[in-house]
Design a protein around this motif. Structure first.
Motif, PDB file in Angstrom:
ATOM      1  N   TRP A 242       0.494  71.253 -62.111  1.00 36.40           N
ATOM      2  CA  TRP A 242      -0.416  70.156 -62.433  1.00 36.40           C
ATOM      3  C   TRP A 242       0.359  68.949 -62.946  1.00 36.40           C
ATOM      4  O   TRP A 242      -0.032  67.799 -62.724  1.00 36.40           O
ATOM      5  CB  TRP A 242      -1.449  70.591 -63.465  1.00 36.40           C
ATOM      6  N   LEU A 243       1.473  69.180 -63.622  1.00 34.00           N
ATOM      7  CA  LEU A 243       2.305  68.072 -64.076  1.00 34.00           C
ATOM      8  C   LEU A 243       2.926  67.343 -62.888  1.00 34.00           C
ATOM      9  O   LEU A 243       3.050  66.111 -62.898  1.00 34.00           O
ATOM     10  CB  LEU A 243       3.399  68.594 -65.014  1.00 34.00           C
ATOM     11  N   LYS A 244       3.317  68.093 -61.866  1.00 35.56           N
ATOM     12  CA  LYS A 244       3.855  67.468 -60.658  1.00 35.56           C
ATOM     13  C   LYS A 244       2.819  66.540 -60.018  1.00 35.56           C
ATOM     14  O   LYS A 244       3.143  65.424 -59.601  1.00 35.56           O
ATOM     15  CB  LYS A 244       4.292  68.545 -59.662  1.00 35.56           C
ATOM     16  N   LEU A 245       1.578  67.022 -59.929  1.00 33.48           N
ATOM     17  CA  LEU A 245       0.516  66.194 -59.357  1.00 33.48           C
ATOM     18  C   LEU A 245       0.239  64.971 -60.233  1.00 33.48           C
ATOM     19  O   LEU A 245      -0.014  63.877 -59.728  1.00 33.48           O
ATOM     20  CB  LEU A 245      -0.760  67.015 -59.187  1.00 33.48           C
TER      21      LEU A 245
ATOM     22  N   VAL B  31       5.296  59.289 -49.143  1.00 31.23           N
ATOM     23  CA  VAL B  31       6.097  60.159 -48.269  1.00 31.23           C
ATOM     24  C   VAL B  31       7.204  60.872 -49.044  1.00 31.23           C
ATOM     25  O   VAL B  31       7.795  61.826 -48.542  1.00 31.23           O
ATOM     26  CB  VAL B  31       6.710  59.362 -47.097  1.00 31.23           C
ATOM     27  N   GLN B  32       7.476  60.433 -50.270  1.00 29.92           N
ATOM     28  CA  GLN B  32       8.434  61.170 -51.097  1.00 29.92           C
ATOM     29  C   GLN B  32       7.831  62.461 -51.634  1.00 29.92           C
ATOM     30  O   GLN B  32       8.567  63.425 -51.878  1.00 29.92           O
ATOM     31  CB  GLN B  32       8.889  60.292 -52.272  1.00 29.92           C
ATOM     32  N   GLY B  33       6.517  62.469 -51.782  1.00 26.60           N
ATOM     33  CA  GLY B  33       5.850  63.672 -52.264  1.00 26.60           C
ATOM     34  C   GLY B  33       5.990  63.863 -53.761  1.00 26.60           C
ATOM     35  O   GLY B  33       6.620  63.082 -54.475  1.00 26.60           O
ATOM     36  N   ALA B  34       5.378  64.936 -54.236  1.00 22.54           N
ATOM     37  CA  ALA B  34       5.450  65.269 -55.656  1.00 22.54           C
ATOM     38  C   ALA B  34       6.867  65.686 -56.020  1.00 22.54           C
ATOM     39  O   ALA B  34       7.593  66.235 -55.190  1.00 22.54           O
ATOM     40  CB  ALA B  34       4.466  66.400 -55.979  1.00 22.54           C
ATOM     41  N   PRO B  35       7.311  65.424 -57.243  1.00 23.22           N
ATOM     42  CA  PRO B  35       8.668  65.813 -57.637  1.00 23.22           C
ATOM     43  C   PRO B  35       8.872  67.319 -57.570  1.00 23.22           C
ATOM     44  O   PRO B  35       7.972  68.093 -57.901  1.00 23.22           O
ATOM     45  CB  PRO B  35       8.773  65.291 -59.077  1.00 23.22           C
ATOM     46  N   GLU B  36      10.046  67.721 -57.118  1.00 28.18           N
ATOM     47  CA  GLU B  36      10.355  69.150 -57.018  1.00 28.18           C
ATOM     48  C   GLU B  36      10.533  69.787 -58.394  1.00 28.18           C
ATOM     49  O   GLU B  36      10.158  70.935 -58.617  1.00 28.18           O
ATOM     50  CB  GLU B  36      11.637  69.340 -56.192  1.00 28.18           C
ATOM     51  N   ILE B  37      11.126  69.026 -59.314  1.00 27.45           N
ATOM     52  CA  ILE B  37      11.394  69.543 -60.655  1.00 27.45           C
ATOM     53  C   ILE B  37      10.813  68.581 -61.681  1.00 27.45           C
ATOM     54  O   ILE B  37      11.020  67.361 -61.595  1.00 27.45           O
ATOM     55  CB  ILE B  37      12.910  69.700 -60.901  1.00 27.45           C
ATOM     56  N   VAL B  38      10.064  69.104 -62.643  1.00 23.83           N
ATOM     57  CA  VAL B  38       9.519  68.299 -63.729  1.00 23.83           C
ATOM     58  C   VAL B  38       9.847  68.976 -65.051  1.00 23.83           C
ATOM     59  O   VAL B  38      10.096  70.187 -65.118  1.00 23.83           O
ATOM     60  CB  VAL B  38       7.985  68.131 -63.590  1.00 23.83           C
TER      61      VAL B  38
ATOM     62  N   PRO C 266      -9.393  58.533 -63.832  1.00 28.05           N
ATOM     63  CA  PRO C 266      -9.913  59.805 -64.345  1.00 28.05           C
ATOM     64  C   PRO C 266      -9.377  61.030 -63.607  1.00 28.05           C
ATOM     65  O   PRO C 266      -9.250  62.106 -64.208  1.00 28.05           O
ATOM     66  CB  PRO C 266     -11.436  59.670 -64.186  1.00 28.05           C
ATOM     67  N   LEU C 267      -9.049  60.901 -62.327  1.00 31.83           N
ATOM     68  CA  LEU C 267      -8.493  62.048 -61.599  1.00 31.83           C
ATOM     69  C   LEU C 267      -7.100  62.396 -62.112  1.00 31.83           C
ATOM     70  O   LEU C 267      -6.757  63.576 -62.270  1.00 31.83           O
ATOM     71  CB  LEU C 267      -8.448  61.749 -60.099  1.00 31.83           C
ATOM     72  N   VAL C 268      -6.285  61.374 -62.394  1.00 33.91           N
ATOM     73  CA  VAL C 268      -4.971  61.630 -62.991  1.00 33.91           C
ATOM     74  C   VAL C 268      -5.148  62.237 -64.379  1.00 33.91           C
ATOM     75  O   VAL C 268      -4.401  63.145 -64.776  1.00 33.91           O
ATOM     76  CB  VAL C 268      -4.152  60.328 -63.051  1.00 33.91           C
ATOM     77  N   ALA C 269      -6.147  61.763 -65.120  1.00 30.45           N
ATOM     78  CA  ALA C 269      -6.425  62.328 -66.445  1.00 30.45           C
ATOM     79  C   ALA C 269      -6.830  63.797 -66.339  1.00 30.45           C
ATOM     80  O   ALA C 269      -6.430  64.625 -67.173  1.00 30.45           O
ATOM     81  CB  ALA C 269      -7.525  61.514 -67.132  1.00 30.45           C
ATOM     82  N   ILE C 270      -7.604  64.143 -65.324  1.00 28.49           N
ATOM     83  CA  ILE C 270      -7.996  65.545 -65.116  1.00 28.49           C
ATOM     84  C   ILE C 270      -6.768  66.391 -64.795  1.00 28.49           C
ATOM     85  O   ILE C 270      -6.611  67.510 -65.303  1.00 28.49           O
ATOM     86  CB  ILE C 270      -9.049  65.639 -63.990  1.00 28.49           C
ATOM     87  N   MET C 271      -5.883  65.879 -63.946  1.00 26.17           N
ATOM     88  CA  MET C 271      -4.658  66.614 -63.612  1.00 26.17           C
ATOM     89  C   MET C 271      -3.821  66.868 -64.855  1.00 26.17           C
ATOM     90  O   MET C 271      -3.331  67.994 -65.073  1.00 26.17           O
ATOM     91  CB  MET C 271      -3.836  65.813 -62.590  1.00 26.17           C
TER      92      MET C 271
ATOM     93  N   GLN D 271      -5.390  69.502 -67.095  1.00 28.75           N
ATOM     94  CA  GLN D 271      -5.131  70.851 -66.609  1.00 28.75           C
ATOM     95  C   GLN D 271      -3.730  71.327 -66.988  1.00 28.75           C
ATOM     96  O   GLN D 271      -3.519  72.496 -67.330  1.00 28.75           O
ATOM     97  CB  GLN D 271      -5.317  70.898 -65.091  1.00 28.75           C
ATOM     98  N   TRP D 272      -2.770  70.405 -66.946  1.00 27.85           N
ATOM     99  CA  TRP D 272      -1.404  70.772 -67.355  1.00 27.85           C
ATOM    100  C   TRP D 272      -1.348  71.094 -68.849  1.00 27.85           C
ATOM    101  O   TRP D 272      -0.779  72.103 -69.250  1.00 27.85           O
ATOM    102  CB  TRP D 272      -0.440  69.643 -67.022  1.00 27.85           C
ATOM    103  N   VAL D 273      -1.937  70.237 -69.675  1.00 29.20           N
ATOM    104  CA  VAL D 273      -1.923  70.462 -71.123  1.00 29.20           C
ATOM    105  C   VAL D 273      -2.678  71.740 -71.468  1.00 29.20           C
ATOM    106  O   VAL D 273      -2.261  72.511 -72.349  1.00 29.20           O
ATOM    107  CB  VAL D 273      -2.530  69.248 -71.854  1.00 29.20           C
TER     108      VAL D 273
END
Length: 496
Positions: A47-50, A466-473, A30-35, A38-40
């Motif tokens: 929010w798409l990166k997260l 450790v890679q982190g969120a993508p820089e570009i989406v 559900p947390l990914v669904a909330i993220m 928020q993007w949509v």
């Protein structure tokens, strides 16, 4: 050791390993669904990166959880065949419903979510992850309904001719008062686990990026995830307290021996029963050398009934009652000990609460330091986030150990209200066919395989964390790319 001892160790080890992943899947979906929502809703690509970042970690956890969970049901027909013969007609129904109505839905729509980024309408694609989140929660309900029958059998009758429990009402099984109490407690524990997971990782990255001189990433991306995780922890903490209080009162009514064992109360006290914060000594079942060092007067009585002066029966009096009602000797003429292992029961209850305190510390520190739009760079906050991540996993595991070990020596606890006469000792549920060598070999194999899978899980989670969120989406949805050629026969592409 006998087959019973090894079979119990095997089921305990495989269950704890499997349950280590379950809360994160239930809470993180559900947390990914909330993220993604928020993007949509906003079109903010941060929010798409997260979503992409934590969605990848969700998939890793889901895959390992499925693999470790498959073995569980096979054990009912092998090591615990006598138990399955006795209550399989009842116990199997919610398990089948979990597989058909929940797990299939969960798996199907997770596949659509993985492969559907560039093929499904944005809102339709969003609906798939929400269906995954709902299905994981529904799956938990059916599993808890099956387990709650073992804790408090209802909706069935004992057939004296066959010696088996037979279903009378699936509705009563699914609305068992025990599952109605256990479900919100389990779900809020899953939210706490996922909230700590998200807040710990996002908080670590937020501090790291701020100290590296990238405040726009720290504030724009990771602070959002950090705050979402923190507020999830707050909501989950309140839910855990309320549902835990309800569970304690139900436990006092349905399993008074478990309540007494949780406090190592061997002799019935006069007046209210205190809550032991710390005890030392020999926790053998006679409690002769147990010394309660720190106590809160009357608190256990209040947890049990809402009254600080309620008297709780001690273990010795309860043992006498159980022996009179259910028999003093087993089929081999040995005295039946109706008292669970006090060391495990007493300490697992306290470790369940104690490990959860780390999440509370992270929530308090994080909300304070990020108030009024602040983005902190305190190095200790990032460290606290990483330290806190495993603690709700441990709290959930010890809570499950307490629930299962506290009902021993029963595999199906007698209904105290006499609604059913269905009950079974754990010793009577183990297989009479498999020898010690077979069960011991499977124990060794399963333990090694599960340990190996856990190492793989930890390495994958760490690698992608450790890679982190993508820089570009990119927005790959069809409505965002109306002119793009699409070959309907092209194979689906894995989005991660």
């Amino acid at each position: 050791m006998e087959s019973l001892d090894i079979a119990r160790w095997q089921f305990g080890i495989t269950t704890v390993y499997h349950f280590f992943y379950v809360p994160l899947t239930i809470g993180l979906a559900p947390l990914v669904a909330i993220m993604q929502t928020q993007w949509v809703r906003t079109g903010d690509e941060r929010w798409l990166k997260l979503t992409k970042f934590f969605g990848k970690l969700l998939l890793i956890n889901f895959a390992i959880g499925v693999v470790t969970g498959i073995v569980q049901e096979f054990q009912f027909g092998m090591n615990w065949s006598e138990y399955s013969r006795f209550v399989g007609d009842v116990f199997g129904a919610p398990l089948a419903m979990e597989a058909l109505a929940a797990f299939f839905v969960e798996s199907t729509f997770l596949g659509l979510w993985i492969f559907g980024w560039d093929r499904l309408n944005k809102k339709v694609h969003l609906a798939t992850i929400w269906l995954v989140a709902g299905a994981t929660t529904l799956s938990a309900y059916f599993i808890l309904a099956a387990n709650s029958f073992m804790q408090h059998p209802v909706g069935a009758r004992l057939n004296p001719e066959t010696g088996r429990a037979e279903m009378e009402s699936i509705w009563e099984v699914l609305t068992n008062s025990t599952v109605l109490a256990a479900f919100p407690h389990t779900i809020t524990a899953a939210w706490l686990t996922a909230g700590t997971f998200v807040a710990g990782i996002a908080g670590w990255w937020m501090v790291r990026e701020k100290r590296r001189g990238r405040p726009e990433v720290a504030e724009g991306v990771y602070r959002k995830g950090f705050r979402l995780g923190l507020w999830t922890m707050v909501i989950a903490g309140i839910g855990l307290a309320v549902s835990g209080d309800f569970q304690a009162k139900l436990m006092f009514e349905q399993q008074p021996m478990k309540m007494a064992a949780a406090e190592a109360i061997c002799e019935t006290p006069e007046g209210g029963t205190p809550f032991s914060i710390l005890s030392i000594g020999d926790f053998s079942n006679d409690c002769e050398n147990v010394n309660h060092i720190l106590e809160i007067p009357g608190l256990t009585s209040f947890l049990a009934s809402g009254d600080f002066n309620t008297q709780l029966l001690g273990i010795n009096d309860l043992q006498a009652q159980y022996a009179e009602k259910y028999g003093e000797f087993d089929a081999n003429g040995e005295v039946i000990n109706y008292v669970p292992n006090l060391t495990i029961t007493y300490w697992s209850f306290r470790l369940m609460i104690g490990w959860a305190a780390f999440s509370a510390a992270l929530a308090a520190a994080g909300l304070w330091l990020t108030r009024k739009g602040r983005t902190p760079d305190n190095k200790w906050l990032g460290t606290l986030g990483l330290v806190a991540i495993p603690t709700p996993f441990l709290a959930s595991s010890f809570g499950w150990i307490f629930t299962e070990m506290g009902r021993q020596p029963w595999v199906v606890v007698p209904n105290p209200n006499g609604i059913t006469d269905i009950h079974m000792l754990t010793a009577d549920g183990v297989t009479t066919v498999q020898g010690v060598g077979v069960v011991a070999a499977s124990l060794a194999i399963f333990t090694l395989v599960y340990t190996f899978l856990t190492v793989i899980w930890a390495r994958l989670i760490w690698r992608y964390m450790v890679q982190g969120a993508p820089e570009i989406v990119h927005d790959d949805s069809p409505e965002a790319n109306p002119g793009r050629d699409s070959d309907p026969d092209a194979p689906l592409s894995f989005a991660y």
